[in-house]
Design a protein around this motif. Structure first.
Motif, mmCIF file in Angstrom:
data_model
loop_
_atom_site.group_PDB
_atom_site.id
_atom_site.type_symbol
_atom_site.label_atom_id
_atom_site.label_comp_id
_atom_site.label_asym_id
_atom_site.label_seq_id
_atom_site.Cartn_x
_atom_site.Cartn_y
_atom_site.Cartn_z
ATOM 1 N N ILE A 194 44.599 43.988 37.366
ATOM 2 C CA ILE A 194 43.622 42.970 36.971
ATOM 3 C C ILE A 194 42.684 43.517 35.898
ATOM 4 O O ILE A 194 42.341 42.829 34.939
ATOM 5 C CB ILE A 194 42.834 42.482 38.210
ATOM 6 N N ARG A 195 42.288 44.781 36.035
ATOM 7 C CA ARG A 195 41.449 45.412 35.012
ATOM 8 C C ARG A 195 42.152 45.411 33.649
ATOM 9 O O ARG A 195 41.556 45.121 32.620
ATOM 10 C CB ARG A 195 41.140 46.859 35.404
ATOM 11 N N GLY A 196 43.442 45.738 33.686
ATOM 12 C CA GLY A 196 44.216 45.746 32.445
ATOM 13 C C GLY A 196 44.285 44.371 31.810
ATOM 14 O O GLY A 196 44.185 44.233 30.585
ATOM 15 N N GLN A 197 44.454 43.352 32.654
ATOM 16 C CA GLN A 197 44.502 41.979 32.145
ATOM 17 C C GLN A 197 43.157 41.536 31.593
ATOM 18 O O GLN A 197 43.090 40.760 30.631
ATOM 19 C CB GLN A 197 44.955 41.020 33.252
ATOM 20 N N ALA A 198 42.073 42.034 32.203
ATOM 21 C CA ALA A 198 40.732 41.701 31.704
ATOM 22 C C ALA A 198 40.566 42.206 30.275
ATOM 23 O O ALA A 198 40.121 41.469 29.383
ATOM 24 C CB ALA A 198 39.670 42.316 32.612
ATOM 25 N N ARG A 199 40.935 43.460 30.059
ATOM 26 C CA ARG A 199 40.818 44.013 28.697
ATOM 27 C C ARG A 199 41.755 43.278 27.740
ATOM 28 O O ARG A 199 41.379 42.999 26.595
ATOM 29 C CB ARG A 199 41.108 45.514 28.686
ATOM 30 N N GLN A 200 42.953 42.952 28.189
ATOM 31 C CA GLN A 200 43.896 42.267 27.316
ATOM 32 C C GLN A 200 43.367 40.894 26.897
ATOM 33 O O GLN A 200 43.602 40.450 25.766
ATOM 34 C CB GLN A 200 45.259 42.121 28.011
ATOM 35 N N THR A 201 42.649 40.232 27.802
ATOM 36 C CA THR A 201 42.041 38.939 27.468
ATOM 37 C C THR A 201 41.090 39.083 26.292
ATOM 38 O O THR A 201 41.085 38.262 25.367
ATOM 39 C CB THR A 201 41.277 38.380 28.683
ATOM 40 N N ILE A 202 40.282 40.136 26.316
ATOM 41 C CA ILE A 202 39.324 40.345 25.233
ATOM 42 C C ILE A 202 40.060 40.711 23.938
ATOM 43 O O ILE A 202 39.722 40.206 22.855
ATOM 44 C CB ILE A 202 38.308 41.449 25.602
#
Length: 405
Positions: A373-381
């Protein structure tokens, strides 16, 4: 290109734009502001100072005091612009923050220059921030005052050539008849600066948590109900009980940035610490921090609580996501525009401290699943909010508008 920026708090939302334009020798960039702080300097950008000649009259009807303040601000900026014009400066484009009043009379001093306005918020008494909390009902007086606050913004909406709003949610608050004038374009997050630092230990000049493995973080300009400060404090009581080795780090000033202050003069920090017994050896109020220290806090975060009423979305949430934080965010429209529950963050009921604590506990118990989920958060940005992409779009919009003049 000759550019005139207008914002009382230099450089505010225009920092990256002003820096990019100021770095090009063929541009002349002037920033009209009230902020004289010498700590903020941008190469190639000249400050043009202004100051209203008086404060709003105390006898002015309180619905109109905000408008009188905007008129005084607009008058002061007009006078500064008049001096610039006498010196031979006529901008190819003017870009200012709407609402403060600085942009009100720019079409009167520079009638042929395109006016671009940054539209952060339109005030509504219904269905957004103002009537969100059932324990804080609005009076008839509140509804009328809120409607009246839009007067300077409505003047700008009529007069401007182009508007920008940072999120779809914020744009949606403006009257639909003006939506065709407003582009959704976020200021952008510097993903090269706000990036994860795996295994980071938190050491600040005033705080050493290098020995702590579970750190809950919270960041806001002030400590107030608009950003869920009371609910966050209540949740800490449950979190610290469930997680005996967990610490909390709270970044922000002990003041109200948005909304009402308490009638008895107490701050919300004082009020909540009297109401909620906490082990203050594990709760650390570090005040407002410079960017470098703030970055260290969010890079060391195990779980980052971000709560907001249906209001302006904070840069801090997106900066935290870019830094790889696991966001536990309020299930409110500005947050839901960015975060999908269980994909790039976790959503909670704004009014439920117990649910906030339960989701923090969930984060601590499932580090492997949360890493995804952390990785997806950064990818969103990276995909949607990176400065590297949005700055160029912003500059293109300004140049296109300037060439149409």
């Amino acid at each position: 290109m000759r550019v005139l920026f207008i914002h009382p708090n230099f450089p505010a939302q225009f920092r990256h734009l002003a820096k990019a334009l100021g770095s090009q020798p063929n541009n002349q960039v002037i920033f009209a502001t009230k902020n004289e702080n010498p700590a903020w300097k941008i190469p190639g950008v000249t400050r043009a100072m202004y100051a209203p000649h008086r404060q709003p009259n105390r006898e002015t009807h309180h619905y109109l005091q905000n408008f009188e303040s905007a008129v005084l601000e607009g008058q002061a900026v007009y006078r500064t612009a008049e001096q610039l014009k006498k010196q031979g400066f006529v901008p190819d484009i003017i870009y200012g923050h709407s609402g403060w009043g600085g942009t009100l009379y720019m079409k009167d001093i520079f009638p042929h220059t395109p006016l671009m306005c940054y539209y952060e918020w339109f005030y509504n008494g219904y269905g957004a921030d103002a009537d969100f909390d059932p324990d804080d009902p609005l009076s008839v007086d509140d509804y009328l005052r809120i409607r009246s606050k839009n007067a300077p913004i409505l003047i700008d909406l009529v007069n401007c050539d182009q508007g920008v709003s940072p999120t779809q949610w914020q744009r949606s608050q403006f009257p639909s008849e003006f939506h065709s004038k407003i582009s959704v374009l976020h200021d952008g997050i510097d993903i090269d600066y706000f990036k994860p630092n795996p295994g980071a230990k938190l050491i600040l000049p005033q705080l050493d948590l290098s020995h702590v493995h579970e750190i809950v973080t919270y960041v806001a300009r002030g400590m107030e109900p608009y950003r869920g400060f009371p609910q966050m404090i209540e949740s800490l009581a449950y979190i610290l009980e469930r997680r005996p080795h967990c610490h909390a780090v709270i970044v922000g000033s002990d003041r109200v940035a948005y909304g009402k202050s308490l009638p008895d003069g107490k701050t919300y920090k004082q009020y909540m610490l009297e109401k909620v017994p906490l082990d203050l050896s594990r709760v650390h109020f570090v005040g407002s921090l410079p960017y470098g220290q703030y970055l260290k806090v969010i890079q060391a975060s195990s779980a980052h609580i971000y709560l907001t009423r249906p209001f302006v979305l904070s840069w801090s949430m997106l900066e935290a996501m870019s830094s790889g934080c696991l966001i536990i965010g309020s299930d409110t429209p500005p947050v839901k525009e960015v975060i999908k529950d269980g994909v790039n963050g976790l959503l909670v009921d704004f009014f439920s401290p117990k649910e906030i604590a339960e989701r923090v506990d969930e984060v601590m118990k499932h580090p492997t699943r949360m890493a995804e989920i952390r990785g997806q958060a950064r990818q969103t940005i990276i995909d949607k909010y990176s400065l590297q992409q949005l700055l160029s779009r912003h500059l293109q919009l300004m140049k296109k508008l300037a060439k149409c003049s």
